[in-house]
Enzyme design. Structure first.
Site, short mmCIF file in Angstrom:
data_model
loop_
_atom_site.label_atom_id
_atom_site.label_comp_id
_atom_site.label_asym_id
_atom_site.label_seq_id
_atom_site.Cartn_x
_atom_site.Cartn_y
_atom_site.Cartn_z
CB ALA A 1 67.26 45.03 57.90
N GLY B 1 64.21 51.19 63.91
CA GLY B 1 64.34 49.84 64.48
C GLY B 1 64.50 48.78 63.41
CB CYS B 2 62.62 48.11 60.30
SG CYS B 2 61.03 47.91 61.13
CB THR B 3 67.19 50.88 59.45
OG1 THR B 3 66.16 51.38 58.59
CG2 THR B 3 68.55 51.09 58.80
#
Length: 150
Positions: free
Chosen positions: A50, A45-47
């Site tokens: 970002a 999710g963070c990838t």
């Protein structure tokens, strides 16, 4: 989760980025800033979030925005994350959670029935005078740019 809302003064901060450089809110005075908090570098999710911001970086630049990511990851982990995906913006390594706590994005979370403490994925849009314009707490990781640049 956070008590901050549009119209509030953004909490000042100073923290180290992925290269050990000191970054403060006042460095962005006179510029608009997208400050996004994410739970953990290099997770799916963070990838996605970002990378969505990175892929649309020129749109942010045209609209006068700088971007700054923040999590409680170490400088080394942030550096690996930034270099792997070639992000054009810095990532704060807020290991002591001073920035995370100032913005009120640390707290209880649930995942697969387990409760734990962690970072709530939240984005703050801050104007040139350091005033919060928007708080996005229901982040759509793959469409986050469109949530910010409405």
């Amino acid at each position: 989760m956070t008590n901050l809302k549009p119209g509030d003064k953004a909490p000042d901060f100073t923290a180290k980025d992925q290269d050990g450089n000191s970054i403060s809110l006042k460095d962005f005075q006179g510029k608009k800033l997208v400050l996004f908090f994410y739970p953990k570098a290099s997770t799916p999710g963070c990838t996605a979030e970002a990378c969505n911001l990175s892929d649309n970086y020129s749109r942010f630049q045209k609209a006068g925005y700088e971007i700054l990511g923040a999590s409680a990851d170490s400088e080394k982990r942030q550096s690996n994350f930034k270099n792997k995906y070639k992000f054009p913006y810095p990532l704060l390594a807020d290991e002591d959670k001073s920035v995370i706590e100032a913005y009120g994005v640390w707290g209880p979370k649930k995942f697969m029935g387990k409760e734990y403490e962690g970072i709530h994925r939240t984005t703050f849009v801050i104007d040139e005078k350091g005033i919060i314009e928007d708080v996005i707490s229901k982040v759509k990781t793959k469409e986050h740019t469109d949530q910010i640049l409405k």
